[in-house]
Design an enzyme around this catalytic site. Structure first.
Site, PDB file in Angstrom:
ATOM      1  N   GLN A 161       3.153  10.058   1.012  1.00  0.00           N
ATOM      2  CA  GLN A 161       4.439   9.366   1.149  1.00  0.00           C
ATOM      3  C   GLN A 161       5.405   9.699   0.013  1.00  0.00           C
ATOM      4  O   GLN A 161       6.610   9.499   0.147  1.00  0.00           O
ATOM      5  CB  GLN A 161       4.232   7.848   1.196  1.00  0.00           C
ATOM      6  N   GLY A 170       0.833  -1.196   0.000  1.00  0.00           N
ATOM      7  CA  GLY A 170       0.000   0.000   0.000  1.00  0.00           C
ATOM      8  C   GLY A 170       0.868   1.246   0.000  1.00  0.00           C
ATOM      9  O   GLY A 170       1.995   1.215   0.489  1.00  0.00           O
ATOM     10  N   CYS A 214       6.132   0.052   7.361  1.00  0.00           N
ATOM     11  CA  CYS A 214       5.749   1.169   6.505  1.00  0.00           C
ATOM     12  C   CYS A 214       6.944   1.568   5.649  1.00  0.00           C
ATOM     13  O   CYS A 214       8.071   1.609   6.144  1.00  0.00           O
ATOM     14  CB  CYS A 214       5.325   2.344   7.394  1.00  0.00           C
ATOM     15  N   LEU A 215       6.698   1.855   4.386  1.00  0.00           N
ATOM     16  CA  LEU A 215       7.791   2.246   3.491  1.00  0.00           C
ATOM     17  C   LEU A 215       8.449   3.548   3.956  1.00  0.00           C
ATOM     18  O   LEU A 215       9.610   3.798   3.645  1.00  0.00           O
ATOM     19  CB  LEU A 215       7.280   2.406   2.054  1.00  0.00           C
ATOM     20  N   HIS A 269      -4.207   1.655   7.783  1.00  0.00           N
ATOM     21  CA  HIS A 269      -2.842   2.199   7.814  1.00  0.00           C
ATOM     22  C   HIS A 269      -2.678   3.305   6.761  1.00  0.00           C
ATOM     23  O   HIS A 269      -2.171   4.388   7.055  1.00  0.00           O
ATOM     24  CB  HIS A 269      -1.853   1.046   7.575  1.00  0.00           C
ATOM     25  N   GLU A 270      -3.127   3.010   5.542  1.00  0.00           N
ATOM     26  CA  GLU A 270      -2.948   3.977   4.449  1.00  0.00           C
ATOM     27  C   GLU A 270      -3.818   5.222   4.632  1.00  0.00           C
ATOM     28  O   GLU A 270      -3.390   6.337   4.338  1.00  0.00           O
ATOM     29  CB  GLU A 270      -3.251   3.334   3.087  1.00  0.00           C
ATOM     30  N   HIS A 311      -2.277   7.844   6.749  1.00  0.00           N
ATOM     31  CA  HIS A 311      -1.286   8.695   6.064  1.00  0.00           C
ATOM     32  C   HIS A 311      -1.929   9.974   5.517  1.00  0.00           C
ATOM     33  O   HIS A 311      -1.287  11.017   5.449  1.00  0.00           O
ATOM     34  CB  HIS A 311      -0.655   7.951   4.888  1.00  0.00           C
TER      35      HIS A 311
HETATM   36 ZN   LIG Z   1       2.753   3.516   5.765  1.00  0.00          ZN
END
Ligand SMILES: [Zn+2]
Length: 172
Positions: A51, A46, A94-95, A136-137, A140
């Protein structure tokens, strides 16, 4: 194919409340494709627009790609969670917070209303990994990271760790 740079914690742009999308044009489609390219390049399931430093309420996901076989692309624009049920502990990464995982409390089942890449309304009733990834997304989009749910002590340690991590790699 265009892979964009994923911003790493701590970065101010990861903390902004993203703006609603109102124009559904070719530029948006290119951005969405770039988001998928970036997500796959980093082996993510995701990615949210903030991000990659884009101040828009857009999320892309492909939870199925996790098993390396199938692919099921989901695009959520201006998403809103309209229903939450149950509770589950999920181990997340998380990236934007590389090389780190932690347990977070999430709702077990959710209903999400959003728009797709064409601007048409979509509704998802999700559970399992999909529901967790969606929560989670969506966080963001409001400038919230999964590490915000940890204790202050743990977050302070992460702040020190990632300031060092970024300095070593010359990241913004
Ligand atoms: Zn994340």
């Amino acid at each position: 194919m265009a892979v964009r740079e994923v911003l790493v914690f701590p970065h101010n742009k990861l903390r902004t409340k993203a703006k609603e999308v109102s124009v559904f044009d070719d530029e948006l489609k290119t951005l969405i494709q770039d988001m998928f390219d970036t997500m796959y390049a980093d082996d993510g399931i995701g990615l949210a627009a903030p991000q990659i430093g884009v101040d828009k309420r857009i999320v892309v996901m492909d939870v199925a790609s996790n098993d390396g076989k199938s692919s099921e692309q989901i695009v959520l624009i201006n998403p809103v969670i309209t229903k939450k049920e149950g509770e589950v502990i999920s181990n997340e990464g998380c990236l934007s917070v590389p090389e780190y995982r932690a347990d977070v409390n999430r709702a077990e089942k959710i209903t999400i209303e959003a728009l797709n890449a064409e601007g048409a309304p979509v509704v998802y009733e999700a559970d399992g990994l999909l529901a967790i990834c969606m929560q989670h997304e969506l966080d963001h989009l409001d400038g919230v990271l999964f590490i915000d749910y940890l204790s202050r002590l743990k977050r302070d340690r992460l702040l020190t760790k990632y300031k060092k991590y970024k300095k070593e790699r010359n990241l913004e």
